[in-house]
Write a protein that holds these residues in place. Structure first.
Motif, short mmCIF file in Angstrom:
data_model
loop_
_atom_site.label_atom_id
_atom_site.label_comp_id
_atom_site.label_asym_id
_atom_site.label_seq_id
_atom_site.Cartn_x
_atom_site.Cartn_y
_atom_site.Cartn_z
N PRO A 200 20.60 -118.81 -33.49
CA PRO A 200 20.68 -118.33 -34.88
C PRO A 200 22.00 -117.34 -35.03
O PRO A 200 22.34 -117.33 -36.14
CB PRO A 200 19.44 -117.60 -34.78
N LEU A 201 22.33 -116.72 -33.93
CA LEU A 201 23.41 -115.60 -34.01
C LEU A 201 24.81 -116.51 -34.61
O LEU A 201 25.74 -115.73 -34.75
CB LEU A 201 23.42 -114.98 -32.58
N ARG A 202 24.81 -117.79 -34.03
CA ARG A 202 26.19 -118.45 -34.17
C ARG A 202 26.51 -118.49 -35.67
O ARG A 202 27.51 -118.29 -35.84
CB ARG A 202 25.99 -120.02 -33.88
N TRP A 203 25.48 -118.50 -36.54
CA TRP A 203 25.68 -118.14 -38.06
C TRP A 203 26.31 -116.98 -38.50
O TRP A 203 27.14 -117.03 -39.21
CB TRP A 203 24.40 -118.67 -38.69
N VAL A 204 25.95 -115.96 -37.65
CA VAL A 204 26.35 -114.71 -38.23
C VAL A 204 27.99 -114.53 -38.05
O VAL A 204 28.92 -114.14 -38.81
CB VAL A 204 25.64 -113.43 -37.53
N THR A 214 23.35 -107.50 -40.45
CA THR A 214 22.84 -107.87 -38.92
C THR A 214 23.16 -106.57 -38.09
O THR A 214 22.16 -106.30 -37.12
CB THR A 214 23.38 -109.18 -38.50
N GLN A 333 16.40 -118.93 -42.20
CA GLN A 333 17.51 -119.00 -41.22
C GLN A 333 17.89 -117.68 -41.02
O GLN A 333 18.31 -117.21 -39.66
CB GLN A 333 18.62 -119.83 -41.81
N PHE A 334 18.11 -116.86 -42.13
CA PHE A 334 18.64 -115.37 -42.09
C PHE A 334 17.55 -114.38 -41.34
O PHE A 334 18.03 -113.76 -40.50
CB PHE A 334 19.16 -115.07 -43.19
N VAL A 337 18.04 -114.94 -37.62
CA VAL A 337 19.11 -114.21 -37.12
C VAL A 337 18.76 -112.69 -36.78
O VAL A 337 18.87 -112.27 -35.86
CB VAL A 337 20.33 -114.34 -38.30
N SER A 340 16.67 -112.40 -33.82
CA SER A 340 17.58 -112.51 -32.57
C SER A 340 18.24 -111.18 -32.32
O SER A 340 18.15 -110.76 -31.31
CB SER A 340 18.43 -113.85 -32.96
N ALA A 341 18.55 -110.67 -33.31
CA ALA A 341 19.35 -109.35 -33.00
C ALA A 341 18.52 -108.20 -32.68
O ALA A 341 18.62 -107.66 -31.83
CB ALA A 341 19.86 -109.12 -34.34
#
Length: 397
Positions: A200-204, A214, A333-334, A337, A340-341
Motif C-alpha cells: 500500500p505504501l507504494r501508492w504514497v 500520511t 486504498q488510502f 496506506v 501501513s504507516a
C-alpha cells in the motif's frame, strides 16, 4: 441488540482488559527475568517484535478471514493471545517472553476481524453507531485493565498475566460456544501479491500529494508509542509508583481520553474546522507533556490529565481531514496506506523511545516527555501546509 453483537462486544472488552493488565507491571517482570535494573530497551524490543509480527501477518489473517470465515480466525487469534499470556506468566528467561510476544503479534487479528464481523452483520445505516460502541467497549476495557493489573501485580508479579490468560481463555470459550459465522467463506484463491504489507505504501510515493498527510499519521502514531513503552518506567523512577498507582494513572488517562474523544471532536471541528482542531490537540498534548517533564509531585500528573486528554480531539479531526484527500472510490486504498504507516511507526518508535529513556533515566527521567514535544512540534508545518488537491489516481496492481 442481537446475540452475536453482545458476544463480539464482550469479546472486545475482555480483550482490552487483558491488554491493559500487563502495562503497569511489565518493567518489574523484565527486571526479575533479566536481572538488569534498566529494562527500557527490553520493553522496546518486546513492543517492536509484537508490531513486526502484526505488520507481517495481519494481511495474511485478513485474507484468510475472507476465505475461511471470520469465526475460525478469531478463535485462532484468541487462542494465540492466551498462549502469549501463559508465556509471560511462567517464562523464566527473556527469550521465552519474546517468543510469547511473537506468538501474540502473529495472531493479533482479533480486533480487525471483529471489525470485519461487525461490518458483515450490520446494515450500512447502523455501522457508524456500532463502530462507536466498538470503540467505547475497547475504551472501557482499557480503563479497567491497567488498574486491575497494577493491583494484582502488587500482590504477586505473575498474577496479572495469569488473569489475562484466563480472560482470553474465557473469551475463546465464549466465542466458540456462542458466536456464529458472519459470512459465507469464499474458499477462493488468495492473492499472494495483496499480502505484501509494504504494497500500500507504494501508492504514497507515486502520488506525492498524499505524502504529507500520511507523514502526519506516522508522526502522531510515533509519538503515541512512547506511552506504552515509557509510562510505567517513568512512573516508577520519577515518583516511586507501585503497580497500583501506575494502573490508576493509566486508568485516569483512559477515562479522560475516552470522554474527550466521545464528546469534543464534533463541536470542535464545527467551531474551528479540522486543521485548527488538530493544532489545538497538539497544543494541549504539548502543554501536558511539558508539565509532566518538570513535575515533582504525583498530584500534578492527575491534575494535568484533562489538558492531556484535549490532545484526543486531534486524531478524529485528522481522520476527517484525510477522507477529503481522495474521492470515494479510493477511500479503502488510502485507509490501507494509513494502516501501513501506523504499523511502521509501531515497529520503529518503541526502540527509539526506549533507547532515549535509557539515556535520560539516570539524570532526568522526565526528559523523555520533552522529546515527544519535539516530535509533535515537527508535525505543525505539515498540518499548516496541507492542501486539498484533485483526488489521486488509484493504484494499478
Amino acid at each position: 441488540m442481537n446475540k452475536p453483537l453482545v458476544v463480539i462486544f464482550t469479546t472486545i472488552v475482555l480483550d482490552a482488559v487483558g491488554i491493559g493488565l500487563i502495562f503497569p507491571i511489565l518493567p518489574a517482570l523484565l527486571r526479575e527475568v533479566t536481572h538488569v535494573e534498566n529494562v527500557a530497551f527490553s520493553i522496546g524490543i518486546m513492543t517492536a517484535l509484537y508490531a513486526v509480527m502484526q505488520f507481517l501477518f495481519a494481511p495474511v489473517l485478513g485474507s484468510l478471514s475472507d476465505r475461511l470465515g471470520r469465526r475460525p480466525i478469531l478463535l485462532i487469534s484468541l487462542a494465540g493471545a492466551a498462549v502469549n499470556y501463559l508465556f509471560l506468566a511462567f517464562a523464566p528467561s527473556l527469550w521465552m517472553l519474546l517468543l510469547g510476544r511473537a506468538i501474540a503479534g502473529l495472531t493479533s487479528a482479533n480486533l480487525s476481524v471483529a471489525t470485519a464481523y461487525i461490518t458483515d452483520i450490520s446494515p450500512e445505516d447502523m455501522r457508524a453507531r456500532r463502530f462507536g460502541l466498538f470503540n467505547a467497549m475497547f475504551g472501557i476495557g482499557f480503563i479497567i485493565g491497567p488498574v486491575l493489573g497494577g493491583a494484582l501485580g502488587d500482590y504477586w508479579l505473575r498474577l496479572p498475566f495469569m488473569a489475562a490468560a484466563a480472560l482470553n481463555a474465557a473469551n475463546l470459550l465464549l466465542a466458540f460456544l456462542m458466536l456464529p459465522e458472519s459470512r459465507t467463506p469464499t474458499r477462493g484463491k488468495i492473492d499472494l501479491a495483496a499480502l505484501n504489507p509494504l504494497r500500500p505504501l507504494r501508492w504514497v510515493f507515486e502520488v506525492k500529494s498524499l505524502l504529507p498527510i500520511t507523514l502526519i499519521f506516522f508522526v502522531f502514531s510515533a509519538a503515541g508509542e512512547v506511552y506504552g513503552t515509557c509510562w510505567a518506567l517513568w512512573g516508577g523512577d520519577a515518583f516511586q509508583w507501585n503497580g497500583l498507582w501506575i494502573g490508576l494513572s493509566l486508568g485516569a488517562f483512559g477515562v479522560c481520553q475516552t470522554l474527550a474523544q466521545a464528546f469534543l471532536p464534533g463541536p470542535a471541528v464545527k467551531l474551528m474546522g479540522e486543521r485548527a482542531t488538530i493544532l489545538t490537540g497538539v497544543a494541549g498534548t504539548c502543554i501536558a507533556l511539558i508539565v509532566m517533564a518538570f513535575a515533582t509531585r504525583s498530584w500534578m500528573i492527575f491534575a494535568i490529565m484533562p489538558v492531556f486528554a484535549l490532545g484526543g480531539i486531534g486524531a478524529p479531526a485528522l481522520q476527517s481531514l484525510a477522507t477529503r484527500q481522495v474521492d470515494e472510490s479510493q477511500q479503502g486504498q488510502f485507509q490501507g496506506v494509513i494502516a501501513s504507516a501506523l504499523s511502521l511507526a509501531s515497529i520503529v518508535c518503541p526502540l527509539g523511545f526506549s533507547s532515549l529513556y535509557f539515556v535520560f533515566r539516570a539524570h532526568w527521567p522526565g526528559a523523555i516527555w520533552l522529546s515527544v514535544v519535539v516530535v509533535y512540534v515537527s508535525v505543525v508545518p505539515l498540518v499548516l501546509g496541507l492542501r486539498f488537491k484533485k483526488p489521486a489516481a488509484a493504484l494499478i496492481p
